[in-house]
Design an enzyme around this catalytic site. Sequence first.
Site, PDB file in Angstrom:
ATOM      1  N   ASP A  14      -7.099   3.012  -7.968  1.00 51.15           N
ATOM      2  CA  ASP A  14      -8.394   2.983  -7.304  1.00 51.15           C
ATOM      3  C   ASP A  14      -9.089   4.323  -7.513  1.00 51.15           C
ATOM      4  OD1 ASP A  14     -10.550   2.864  -5.668  1.00 51.15           O
ATOM      5  OD2 ASP A  14      -9.463   2.300  -3.855  1.00 51.15           O
ATOM      6  N   GLU A  51     -11.063  -0.345 -10.160  1.00 50.39           N
ATOM      7  CA  GLU A  51     -12.140  -0.639  -9.194  1.00 50.39           C
ATOM      8  C   GLU A  51     -13.416   0.101  -9.553  1.00 50.39           C
ATOM      9  OE1 GLU A  51     -11.258  -0.952  -5.009  1.00 50.39           O
ATOM     10  OE2 GLU A  51     -13.259  -0.307  -4.425  1.00 50.39           O
ATOM     11  N   HIS A  93     -12.977  -3.224   4.204  1.00 45.13           N
ATOM     12  CA  HIS A  93     -11.617  -3.213   4.735  1.00 45.13           C
ATOM     13  C   HIS A  93     -11.590  -3.214   6.266  1.00 45.13           C
ATOM     14  CE1 HIS A  93     -10.655  -1.596   0.622  1.00 45.13           C
ATOM     15  NE2 HIS A  93      -9.745  -2.536   0.759  1.00 45.13           N
ATOM     16  N   HIS A  96     -11.479  -7.288  -2.593  1.00 44.48           N
ATOM     17  CA  HIS A  96     -10.750  -6.634  -1.501  1.00 44.48           C
ATOM     18  C   HIS A  96     -11.467  -6.955  -0.194  1.00 44.48           C
ATOM     19  CE1 HIS A  96      -7.920  -3.742  -3.502  1.00 44.48           C
ATOM     20  NE2 HIS A  96      -8.530  -4.307  -4.529  1.00 44.48           N
ATOM     21  N   GLY A  97     -10.818  -6.558   0.905  1.00 47.56           N
ATOM     22  CA  GLY A  97     -11.485  -6.676   2.211  1.00 47.56           C
ATOM     23  C   GLY A  97     -11.913  -8.093   2.517  1.00 47.56           C
ATOM     24  N   ASP A 157      -1.074  -1.645  -4.043  1.00 41.43           N
ATOM     25  CA  ASP A 157      -2.446  -1.770  -3.545  1.00 41.43           C
ATOM     26  C   ASP A 157      -3.045  -0.368  -3.386  1.00 41.43           C
ATOM     27  OD1 ASP A 157      -4.635  -3.144  -2.500  1.00 41.43           O
ATOM     28  OD2 ASP A 157      -3.874  -3.105  -0.444  1.00 41.43           O
ATOM     29  N   SER A 210      -5.728  -7.710   7.018  1.00 41.82           N
ATOM     30  CA  SER A 210      -6.075  -7.696   8.456  1.00 41.82           C
ATOM     31  C   SER A 210      -5.726  -9.006   9.159  1.00 41.82           C
ATOM     32  CB  SER A 210      -7.567  -7.392   8.636  1.00 41.82           C
ATOM     33  OG  SER A 210      -7.846  -6.100   8.164  1.00 41.82           O
ATOM     34  N   SER A 263       0.854  -1.193   0.000  1.00 45.54           N
ATOM     35  CA  SER A 263       0.000   0.000   0.000  1.00 45.54           C
ATOM     36  C   SER A 263       0.889   1.242   0.000  1.00 45.54           C
ATOM     37  CB  SER A 263      -0.877   0.001   1.254  1.00 45.54           C
ATOM     38  OG  SER A 263      -0.047   0.171   2.403  1.00 45.54           O
TER      39      SER A 263
HETATM   40  P1  13P Z   1      -8.670  -6.816   4.758  1.00 41.40           P
HETATM   41  O1  13P Z   1      -8.676  -5.594   5.610  1.00 41.40           O
HETATM   42  O2  13P Z   1      -9.961  -7.549   4.816  1.00 41.40           O
HETATM   43  O3  13P Z   1      -7.508  -7.734   5.040  1.00 41.40           O
HETATM   44  O4  13P Z   1      -8.508  -6.336   3.225  1.00 41.40           O
HETATM   45  C1  13P Z   1      -7.251  -6.051   2.683  1.00 41.40           C
HETATM   46  C2  13P Z   1      -7.347  -5.389   1.354  1.00 41.40           C
HETATM   47  O5  13P Z   1      -8.362  -5.335   0.698  1.00 41.40           O
HETATM   48  C3  13P Z   1      -6.114  -4.790   0.835  1.00 41.40           C
HETATM   49  O6  13P Z   1      -6.330  -4.121  -0.356  1.00 41.40           O
HETATM   50  O1  G3H Z   2      -6.698  -2.021   1.869  1.00 38.73           O
HETATM   51  C1  G3H Z   2      -5.809  -1.592   2.588  1.00 38.73           C
HETATM   52  C2  G3H Z   2      -4.774  -2.466   3.186  1.00 38.73           C
HETATM   53  O2  G3H Z   2      -5.266  -3.142   4.313  1.00 38.73           O
HETATM   54  C3  G3H Z   2      -3.526  -1.682   3.462  1.00 38.73           C
HETATM   55  O3  G3H Z   2      -3.600  -0.964   4.636  1.00 38.73           O
HETATM   56  O4  G3H Z   2      -2.815   1.268   3.901  1.00 38.73           O
HETATM   57  O5  G3H Z   2      -2.821   0.656   6.328  1.00 38.73           O
HETATM   58  O6  G3H Z   2      -1.168  -0.365   4.769  1.00 38.73           O
HETATM   59  P1  G3H Z   2      -2.551   0.245   4.936  1.00 38.73           P
HETATM   60 ZN    ZN Z   3      -8.222  -3.183  -0.530  1.00 37.88          ZN
END
Ligand code: 13P
Ligand code: G3H
Ligand code: ZN
Length: 311
Positions: free
Chosen positions: A104, A134, A180, A213-214, A82, A259, A50
Site C-alpha cells: 500500500d 493501491e 475503513h 477496501h473498506g 493486507d 469491520s 494485517s
Molecule cells: P472494513 O473496515 O470496511 O471492513 O474494511 C476492511 C478492509 O478494507 C481491510 O483491508
Molecule cells: O484495513 C484494515 C483492516 O480492517 C485491518 O485492521 O490493522 O486493525 O487489523 P487492523
Molecule cells: Zn483495507
Amino acid sequence: MPLVTTTEMFKKAYEGGYAIGAFNVNNMEIVQGITEAAKELNSPLVLQVSAGARKYASHTYLMKLVEAALEETNLPLALHLDHGDTFEICKSCIDGGFSSVMIDGSHHSFEENIRLTRQVVEYAHANGAVVEGELGRLAGVEDDVNVSEEDASYTKPEEVEEFVARTGVDSLAIAIGTSHGAFKFKPGQKPQLRFDILEEISRRLPGFPIVLHGASSVVPEYVKMINEYGGAMPDAIGIPEEMLRQAAKMSVCKINIDSDLRLAMTATIRQHLAQHPDHFDPRQYLKPAREEVKKMVAHKIVNVLGSDGKA
Ligand code: 13P
Ligand code: G3H
Ligand code: ZN
C-alpha cells in the site's frame, strides 16, 4: 490443497461477474467461522492478515491456522498480507509462505508508489506470489493510521494504466468512496460510491481485477445488539450491500471485509454474556460468536459476492 494465488480465482470472478471475499483473520474462531461458511457454500476465499493481526497472533500461529483450514476445507484459498507498507514486511510474508501481498504505497507520491510497488512485484513474482497495489486514498482507520476525510482522495483514472504497466501489479485497489472502519458515512448522509470512476478505470484496464477496501456494510442489527447489551457505539453507517453486489458484477474481483466480522463477534459475545451472566468459560461465548461469523460470511458469499459454488 496447497495455498493458491489469486490469479485463477480473479480471472474466473472477472469473467463470471462475481467477487471473492477477502476477510481479515486474527484468531482461530474467526478463521473457522469464515472457512466453514465457504466450505458449505463451495466458495473460493482470500484470508487476509494485517500487520496488526500478525503482531497480535504471530505469523506462525496464523500460518498454522490457515494450514488447518486448508486441510479441513480443501478449498482454493489465498493467504494475503493486507496493507503491507514496506518492502520488508511484504518480503517477510512471502518468505513465510503467503501467496499474495498488498503493498500500500497510496500515501506516497505517484513515482514513489511505483518504485516501491515495482520492488515488491519483482520479489513476489520471483517467488511465486502475487501483488495488490493501491492508487487513491481511502478515509478511515486502518491499523494505527487514521486518514481524515480531507486527506482521502479518489483514484485518478488517468493514472491507472501507467501504474499497472510500470509496476506489473496483479490487481489494483481503488478509492471510489468506501472507507475503513465502522463509521463510513455521517448520520443522515446518503452512502454513495463513484461508479463512474470504477467504470472509467475498467474501460482503461480491460480484464484487470480491481479491489475494493473498506467494504463492510456495518450490519445495523449488530450495532443495535451491541448498544442493547451495554455497548456505546455511535451511529455507524456502512456500504449498502446492493452497491457491493453491483461492483462485484463489474470489474471488482476482491471485496475486503473486516469491520462486519468484528461487529458480529462483539455483538454476539455481549448478548451472550448479558443473557448468561454466570458464564465464564470462553468456549460458552466464543462458540456462538464463531457461529455468527459463519452466518454473516455465508450471507455475504451468497447475497453480496456471488461466489457460492465457484470453488
Ligand atoms: P472494513 O473496515 O470496511 O471492513 O474494511 C476492511 C478492509 O478494507 C481491510 O483491508
Ligand atoms: O484495513 C484494515 C483492516 O480492517 C485491518 O485492521 O490493522 O486493525 O487489523 P487492523
Ligand atoms: Zn483495507
